[in-house]
Structure formats: C-alpha cells, structure tokens
Design an enzyme around this catalytic site. Structure first.
Site, PDB file in Angstrom:
ATOM      1  CG  HIS A 190     -31.061  70.005 -11.692  1.00 55.63           C
ATOM      2  ND1 HIS A 190     -32.176  70.187 -12.481  1.00 55.63           N
ATOM      3  CD2 HIS A 190     -29.987  70.146 -12.515  1.00 55.63           C
ATOM      4  CE1 HIS A 190     -31.794  70.444 -13.725  1.00 55.63           C
ATOM      5  NE2 HIS A 190     -30.474  70.425 -13.762  1.00 55.63           N
TER       6      HIS A 190
ATOM      7  CE  LYS B 223     -30.907  73.963 -11.884  1.00 57.04           C
ATOM      8  NZ  LYS B 223     -29.863  74.975 -12.128  1.00 57.04           N
TER       9      LYS B 223
END
Length: 239
Positions: free
Chosen positions: A150, A154
């Site tokens: 990600h 995140k």
C-alpha cells in the site's frame, strides 16, 4: 429485483470514499438516489448538486432511506447503526477500527436488518477470497503467505484486506504468514502465495483506482436492499 432507484444515505460524506460514492451514485440515477449526505461538522452549503447535507448531530432528521452506506470513524458508527435498526433500513459499512463491543452490536443488529461490514468492497477481492478458501482446502500442508503493498501513508499492517484473505485460508485449516510493504502511492495490491514441493501458485489482486471500492459498495447496497435480515459478506452479493 429492484426496478426503482435505491434510496441511499451516505454517512461520512466528506471523506474520500464519501465523495466517490456521491459522484458515482450521481452517474447512475436509474439505480441510485442519494437522499442525504452526513458529515461530521455542520455543512455549508446545505445542498450540493441536489443532495441535502446534514451534520452528524442532525442524523435523526435525515429523510427516509433504504440503505445507509457508512465510511466514517468508529465514534460515528454507533449512531448510524442505531438509526438503521430504528428505521429497519439496511447498512453497508466500511468503517475500520471498530471495537469488539461495536462488532457485537453489529451481530445483534443483523437479527433485525440486513447488513454488510467489510474491510474491502472490491468485487475482485471478494472473488479472490473465495478462490483462496478453495485453494487452501485443496492444498493441505502447503505454505501460505499473504503479501500486501500500500501507499506510504497507510498505518495499519497487515492491512484489513490481507487479514480477511488470511481468514479465508484459515477457515480451511491453513496457517498463514503475512508480509507488508509501504511504498509510493500504491492503492492496494494483495498476493496470496501457495508453495508446495517443486511448485507454487500465486493469486493476485491489484487495485489501480480507489473508485473500485466505492463501486463495490454501491453494488452491495443495491443488492442488499430488500434482503432478509442477516450478516452478509460482499461475496454473498456478487450476482
């Protein structure tokens, strides 16, 4: 089969998912009618593109709706769940970080209303979870690893989606290992690797745009409308 538009309440309308839901629902008026949008603070202006906006403190005064789609914060979750139960309306929620008490409240609500709470509303990920469960069941004793990537902002690791995929494998009795990468602006990539002696299988899903999650939530809301009370998964509502 619904022939009229599903009346939607968008809860958490000021966030990225809320904005995507409003935009995509407006593009499909034959399927969706947003009757209200709820934000944490008092909105200004009060009506945007024909959709009335409400502050979270005004939740009790929103118009009648068929399904609430909630992408908010844990502190805003209890009121929208209670409103859906009170009005016998369906709930679709992707709010993360909810407590064990809130999970218990969801289970109780599912006895009276249809609802979906999920870590990921991509329809592709729903299919992937089913494939993972089938593969884990068919390949006992293989090593199973879930690798997720990600964007750098995140914070949680492994991702909720990775844990969901791992749970799909674990439901077939498998032991799962996780690895997480944070780099650049990656929207979301998940690889489930099955490794045996002399062979390996990889099941992969890559999201290249966040709209896939909003589209999936809208699809689920449409399918959930008029269903019997129950706790549904995204994969239960693919057809």
């Amino acid at each position: 089969m619904n022939t009229s538009p599903t009346r939607l309440l968008i809860h958490g309308a000021s966030g990225r998912m809320g904005q995507a839901l409003l935009r995509l629902a407006a593009a499909g008026p034959e399927r969706y009618q947003v009757v209200g949008a709820v934000t944490r603070r008092t909105p200004s202006p009060r009506v945007v593109d024909g959709v009335p906006h409400f502050a979270a403190s005004e939740l009790a005064g929103v118009p009648a709706f068929d399904v609430a789609i909630d992408f908010s914060l844990p502190e805003g979750f209890d009121p929208v769940l209670a409103l859906c139960v009170e009005r016998k309306a369906a709930l679709v929620s992707g709010t993360t970080g909810i407590s064990s008490a809130q999970q218990s409240a969801l289970a109780a609500a599912a006895t009276t209303i249809p609802l979906v709470w999920a870590t990921n509303f991509s329809l592709g990920v729903a299919v992937l979870a089913e494939l993972v469960e089938r593969a884990a069941s068919a390949l006992p004793g293989w090593d199973i690893d879930v690798v997720e990537s990600h964007h750098v902002h995140k914070k949680d690791a492994p991702s909720g989606t990775a844990l969901t995929l791992g749970q799909a494998a674990a439901s077939a009795g498998a032991q799962v290992h996780y690895a997480s990468l944070r780099a650049g602006d990656i929207v979301g990539e998940h690889t489930v690797q099955f490794a045996g002696l002399g062979e390996r299988i990889e099941l992969v899903h890559r999201a290249t745009h966040r709209d896939v999650f909003a589209r999936g939530a809208l699809h689920v809301a449409r399918k959930l409308h008029d269903r019997p009370a129950g706790d549904y998964r995204v994969r239960d509502l693919l057809d």
